[in-house]
Design a protein around this motif. Sequence first.
Motif, PDB file in Angstrom:
ATOM      1  N   ASP A  65       0.834  -1.201   0.000  1.00 15.20           N
ATOM      2  CA  ASP A  65       0.000   0.000   0.000  1.00 15.20           C
ATOM      3  C   ASP A  65       0.873   1.256   0.000  1.00 15.20           C
ATOM      4  O   ASP A  65       2.108   1.172  -0.016  1.00 15.20           O
ATOM      5  CB  ASP A  65      -1.018  -0.019   1.143  1.00 15.20           C
ATOM      6  N   GLN A  66       0.234   2.406   0.020  1.00 14.82           N
ATOM      7  CA  GLN A  66       0.945   3.693  -0.041  1.00 14.82           C
ATOM      8  C   GLN A  66       1.843   3.933   1.169  1.00 14.82           C
ATOM      9  O   GLN A  66       2.733   4.777   1.118  1.00 14.82           O
ATOM     10  CB  GLN A  66      -0.059   4.839  -0.195  1.00 14.82           C
TER      11      GLN A  66
ATOM     12  N   GLN B 195      -5.002   0.964  -0.316  1.00 19.71           N
ATOM     13  CA  GLN B 195      -4.510   2.111  -1.058  1.00 19.71           C
ATOM     14  C   GLN B 195      -3.311   1.575  -1.829  1.00 19.71           C
ATOM     15  O   GLN B 195      -2.171   1.763  -1.443  1.00 19.71           O
ATOM     16  CB  GLN B 195      -4.103   3.242  -0.121  1.00 19.71           C
TER      17      GLN B 195
ATOM     18  N   THR C 254      -0.388   5.050  -7.660  1.00 18.98           N
ATOM     19  CA  THR C 254      -1.636   4.621  -7.024  1.00 18.98           C
ATOM     20  C   THR C 254      -2.483   3.818  -8.003  1.00 18.98           C
ATOM     21  O   THR C 254      -2.225   3.816  -9.211  1.00 18.98           O
ATOM     22  CB  THR C 254      -2.459   5.828  -6.552  1.00 18.98           C
TER      23      THR C 254
ATOM     24  N   SER D 110      -0.292   0.511  -4.173  1.00 23.07           N
ATOM     25  CA  SER D 110       0.909   1.203  -4.622  1.00 23.07           C
ATOM     26  C   SER D 110       1.677   0.252  -5.534  1.00 23.07           C
ATOM     27  O   SER D 110       2.022  -0.857  -5.123  1.00 23.07           O
ATOM     28  CB  SER D 110       1.765   1.585  -3.409  1.00 23.07           C
TER      29      SER D 110
END
Length: 184
Positions: A33-34, A50, A174, A52
């Motif tokens: 994720d981010q 989220q 993203t 990535s």
Amino acid sequence: MAVELQNDLDDILSLHLNEFFDYISSIRYGYKDQNNNLHFLGDEDFKKYQYSFSTPEQIIHNNCGWCWDLSELIKLYCRKNGIACKSFFLEYLSNDFHHTHTQVLACINGKWSACPDNSMGTKINNPDFNTLEECFKWMKDSYIEYLKYVLQDNFDKLKLTIKEYNCIFSQDMTEDEYLNLIRN
């Protein structure tokens, strides 16, 4: 650390074909994720993501990726080893159901095959086809069969997109950035 990751990547890209795809199949299905946290299929928070984008080095370091990430590692392997390949983006987008997949098709020993990843049980060159067109048709038909199984009578072929892509993806991109780039 960057030199170590590059050495690991070089080692992976130097594997024999079957060893490489065995390695790809062993990578845990998930995403980064981010915040650089890893999420794996079956985790309670798997769908609260989220996303990535992971580079080949990050995939190797984290032993984690899904088809979007793995396709780039597979294409890199093919380019480094002189294997012709094409990459395809498959998407079903409706208000009720959204599903995507990326798939690399490669020509090995004169036969086209879908490259295995960590989400399918296929093996390289099984099945294989004499032409890219035959392999593409098999891939498309397999995806549609999956969608019809999931959606049953709600499948609408107008909501299906399948296209070849040649995008360059940035580290930590993203989900929205990835989809905007690959769709255009």
